[in-house]
Design a protein around this motif. Sequence first.
Motif, PDB file in Angstrom:
ATOM      1  N   PHE A   1       0.823  -1.208   0.000  1.00  0.00           N
ATOM      2  CA  PHE A   1       0.000   0.000   0.000  1.00  0.00           C
ATOM      3  C   PHE A   1       0.860   1.263   0.000  1.00  0.00           C
ATOM      4  O   PHE A   1       0.470   2.285  -0.575  1.00  0.00           O
ATOM      5  CB  PHE A   1      -0.947   0.001   1.200  1.00  0.00           C
ATOM      6  CG  PHE A   1      -2.139  -0.894   1.041  1.00  0.00           C
ATOM      7  CD1 PHE A   1      -2.741  -1.053  -0.193  1.00  0.00           C
ATOM      8  CD2 PHE A   1      -2.668  -1.572   2.121  1.00  0.00           C
ATOM      9  CE1 PHE A   1      -3.846  -1.882  -0.361  1.00  0.00           C
ATOM     10  CE2 PHE A   1      -3.764  -2.402   1.980  1.00  0.00           C
ATOM     11  CZ  PHE A   1      -4.361  -2.556   0.729  1.00  0.00           C
ATOM     12  N   ILE A   2       2.010   1.208   0.660  1.00  0.00           N
ATOM     13  CA  ILE A   2       2.922   2.357   0.655  1.00  0.00           C
ATOM     14  C   ILE A   2       3.389   2.656  -0.774  1.00  0.00           C
ATOM     15  O   ILE A   2       3.379   3.814  -1.222  1.00  0.00           O
ATOM     16  CB  ILE A   2       4.141   2.099   1.569  1.00  0.00           C
ATOM     17  CG1 ILE A   2       3.694   2.026   3.034  1.00  0.00           C
ATOM     18  CG2 ILE A   2       5.192   3.198   1.388  1.00  0.00           C
ATOM     19  CD1 ILE A   2       4.794   1.602   3.988  1.00  0.00           C
ATOM     20  N   GLU A   3       3.774   1.602  -1.492  1.00  0.00           N
ATOM     21  CA  GLU A   3       4.201   1.769  -2.881  1.00  0.00           C
ATOM     22  C   GLU A   3       3.023   2.124  -3.783  1.00  0.00           C
ATOM     23  O   GLU A   3       3.159   2.930  -4.706  1.00  0.00           O
ATOM     24  CB  GLU A   3       4.877   0.490  -3.381  1.00  0.00           C
ATOM     25  CG  GLU A   3       6.215   0.182  -2.731  1.00  0.00           C
ATOM     26  CD  GLU A   3       7.266   1.215  -3.081  1.00  0.00           C
ATOM     27  OE1 GLU A   3       7.557   1.412  -4.278  1.00  0.00           O
ATOM     28  OE2 GLU A   3       7.782   1.867  -2.148  1.00  0.00           O
ATOM     29  N   LEU A   4       1.876   1.522  -3.497  1.00  0.00           N
ATOM     30  CA  LEU A   4       0.694   1.730  -4.341  1.00  0.00           C
ATOM     31  C   LEU A   4       0.201   3.174  -4.272  1.00  0.00           C
ATOM     32  O   LEU A   4      -0.426   3.665  -5.221  1.00  0.00           O
ATOM     33  CB  LEU A   4      -0.423   0.775  -3.911  1.00  0.00           C
ATOM     34  CG  LEU A   4      -1.636   0.666  -4.835  1.00  0.00           C
ATOM     35  CD1 LEU A   4      -1.234   0.005  -6.156  1.00  0.00           C
ATOM     36  CD2 LEU A   4      -2.749  -0.142  -4.165  1.00  0.00           C
ATOM     37  N   HIS A   5       0.465   3.825  -3.159  1.00  0.00           N
ATOM     38  CA  HIS A   5       0.014   5.214  -2.971  1.00  0.00           C
ATOM     39  C   HIS A   5       0.509   6.115  -4.101  1.00  0.00           C
ATOM     40  O   HIS A   5      -0.186   7.062  -4.511  1.00  0.00           O
ATOM     41  CB  HIS A   5       0.507   5.744  -1.620  1.00  0.00           C
ATOM     42  CG  HIS A   5       0.121   7.161  -1.352  1.00  0.00           C
ATOM     43  ND1 HIS A   5      -1.180   7.550  -1.098  1.00  0.00           N
ATOM     44  CD2 HIS A   5       0.869   8.308  -1.320  1.00  0.00           C
ATOM     45  CE1 HIS A   5      -1.222   8.854  -0.918  1.00  0.00           C
ATOM     46  NE2 HIS A   5       0.000   9.335  -1.044  1.00  0.00           N
ATOM     47  N   ARG A   6       1.701   5.824  -4.622  1.00  0.00           N
ATOM     48  CA  ARG A   6       2.284   6.642  -5.686  1.00  0.00           C
ATOM     49  C   ARG A   6       1.998   6.087  -7.087  1.00  0.00           C
ATOM     50  O   ARG A   6       2.462   6.638  -8.078  1.00  0.00           O
ATOM     51  CB  ARG A   6       3.800   6.757  -5.483  1.00  0.00           C
ATOM     52  CG  ARG A   6       4.191   7.490  -4.203  1.00  0.00           C
ATOM     53  CD  ARG A   6       5.702   7.730  -4.155  1.00  0.00           C
ATOM     54  NE  ARG A   6       6.440   6.473  -4.041  1.00  0.00           N
ATOM     55  CZ  ARG A   6       6.740   5.900  -2.881  1.00  0.00           C
ATOM     56  NH1 ARG A   6       6.371   6.470  -1.749  1.00  0.00           N
ATOM     57  NH2 ARG A   6       7.424   4.759  -2.840  1.00  0.00           N
ATOM     58  N   TYR A   7       1.243   4.993  -7.143  1.00  0.00           N
ATOM     59  CA  TYR A   7       0.983   4.356  -8.438  1.00  0.00           C
ATOM     60  C   TYR A   7       0.035   5.215  -9.268  1.00  0.00           C
ATOM     61  O   TYR A   7      -0.897   5.832  -8.742  1.00  0.00           O
ATOM     62  CB  TYR A   7       0.403   2.960  -8.222  1.00  0.00           C
ATOM     63  CG  TYR A   7       0.432   2.083  -9.446  1.00  0.00           C
ATOM     64  CD1 TYR A   7       1.636   1.670 -10.000  1.00  0.00           C
ATOM     65  CD2 TYR A   7      -0.745   1.682 -10.057  1.00  0.00           C
ATOM     66  CE1 TYR A   7       1.673   0.869 -11.119  1.00  0.00           C
ATOM     67  CE2 TYR A   7      -0.723   0.875 -11.180  1.00  0.00           C
ATOM     68  CZ  TYR A   7       0.487   0.470 -11.712  1.00  0.00           C
ATOM     69  OH  TYR A   7       0.518  -0.315 -12.839  1.00  0.00           O
ATOM     70  N   HIS A   8       0.235   5.237 -10.567  1.00  0.00           N
ATOM     71  CA  HIS A   8      -0.468   6.180 -11.438  1.00  0.00           C
ATOM     72  C   HIS A   8      -1.893   5.769 -11.799  1.00  0.00           C
ATOM     73  O   HIS A   8      -2.718   6.618 -12.104  1.00  0.00           O
ATOM     74  CB  HIS A   8       0.333   6.367 -12.731  1.00  0.00           C
ATOM     75  CG  HIS A   8       0.469   5.094 -13.525  1.00  0.00           C
ATOM     76  ND1 HIS A   8       1.433   4.139 -13.237  1.00  0.00           N
ATOM     77  CD2 HIS A   8      -0.241   4.614 -14.574  1.00  0.00           C
ATOM     78  CE1 HIS A   8       1.324   3.137 -14.094  1.00  0.00           C
ATOM     79  NE2 HIS A   8       0.314   3.387 -14.894  1.00  0.00           N
ATOM     80  N   ASN A   9      -2.201   4.469 -11.778  1.00  0.00           N
ATOM     81  CA  ASN A   9      -3.500   3.995 -12.255  1.00  0.00           C
ATOM     82  C   ASN A   9      -4.519   3.954 -11.115  1.00  0.00           C
ATOM     83  O   ASN A   9      -4.495   3.069 -10.263  1.00  0.00           O
ATOM     84  CB  ASN A   9      -3.345   2.598 -12.879  1.00  0.00           C
ATOM     85  CG  ASN A   9      -4.571   2.180 -13.671  1.00  0.00           C
ATOM     86  OD1 ASN A   9      -5.701   2.421 -13.260  1.00  0.00           O
ATOM     87  ND2 ASN A   9      -4.344   1.543 -14.809  1.00  0.00           N
ATOM     88  N   LYS A  10      -5.430   4.923 -11.100  1.00  0.00           N
ATOM     89  CA  LYS A  10      -6.408   5.027 -10.014  1.00  0.00           C
ATOM     90  C   LYS A  10      -7.407   3.869 -10.017  1.00  0.00           C
ATOM     91  O   LYS A  10      -7.846   3.418  -8.955  1.00  0.00           O
ATOM     92  CB  LYS A  10      -7.149   6.364 -10.109  1.00  0.00           C
ATOM     93  CG  LYS A  10      -6.269   7.578  -9.843  1.00  0.00           C
ATOM     94  CD  LYS A  10      -7.074   8.867  -9.909  1.00  0.00           C
ATOM     95  CE  LYS A  10      -6.200  10.073  -9.601  1.00  0.00           C
ATOM     96  NZ  LYS A  10      -6.961  11.350  -9.670  1.00  0.00           N
ATOM     97  N   ASN A  11      -7.787   3.398 -11.197  1.00  0.00           N
ATOM     98  CA  ASN A  11      -8.733   2.280 -11.276  1.00  0.00           C
ATOM     99  C   ASN A  11      -8.124   1.005 -10.700  1.00  0.00           C
ATOM    100  O   ASN A  11      -8.800   0.242 -10.002  1.00  0.00           O
ATOM    101  CB  ASN A  11      -9.154   2.044 -12.730  1.00  0.00           C
ATOM    102  CG  ASN A  11     -10.012   3.166 -13.272  1.00  0.00           C
ATOM    103  OD1 ASN A  11     -10.750   3.818 -12.522  1.00  0.00           O
ATOM    104  ND2 ASN A  11      -9.933   3.416 -14.574  1.00  0.00           N
TER     105      ASN A  11
END
Length: 223
Positions: free
Chosen positions: A147-157
């Motif tokens: 989740f820490i890494e996912l926070h900066r992930y570009h794909n909102k869907n």
Amino acid sequence: MSDSKKLNHFITKYLPYFPIFGLGLYVIVYTYAVSMYPGGSTNYPDATSYSFNHNLLCDAMDPITKGGHYNTARFMAVISHIILGLTMTTFFYILPKIFSVQNLKTKLISFFGMSAMTVLIFMYTQYHDLMVVITAILGSIAFIPFFIELHRYHNKNYKSLVYLCYALSIVVFFIFQTNIGVYYLPFIQKIAFIIDAWWVIWTCQIVMNLNKKSLKLNLNRNY
């Protein structure tokens, strides 16, 4: 090409297909297994066949059904469950590869995720309930760096789908542990599985696309 390069090439090119293939194989083998299930669930012990709405996935692995019958589906159901465990172990190996930077957090995602899915395999044993708890703990630890890494992930869907998957897993675990709303648990569990499968397939497609770009880039550099 050296052996290490061949291995890396194999992992890069083919490994992302494994979880998709594994899920398909699991569904086929599990469907065959439950066709032999004598029937019986917590909701309806006297049922004479497997019910999508009333049987848990793990019911098919019980030696004796909830109706008190010898479970002729157990062997194939266990086989399908092992396939699922190996599939999800592979999935957690490739999951961090959706991120452009590999670091300590991505290594922790793989380590704890793969550990959780390895423990999941042993849910077919008499220690099923304990394995559920250990899997939940290890899986939750894996999701912290994820989740820490996912926070900066570009794909909102994609992020929304992951959050939904995790929320459903909490609901399923809560009902399993407390028996609150247990009547609806089999149906909710199946919905959670379908959405999880969607997440797995989408993740594999992302990794495949990234790997194709990487392979093309390497080829261009060689030329």
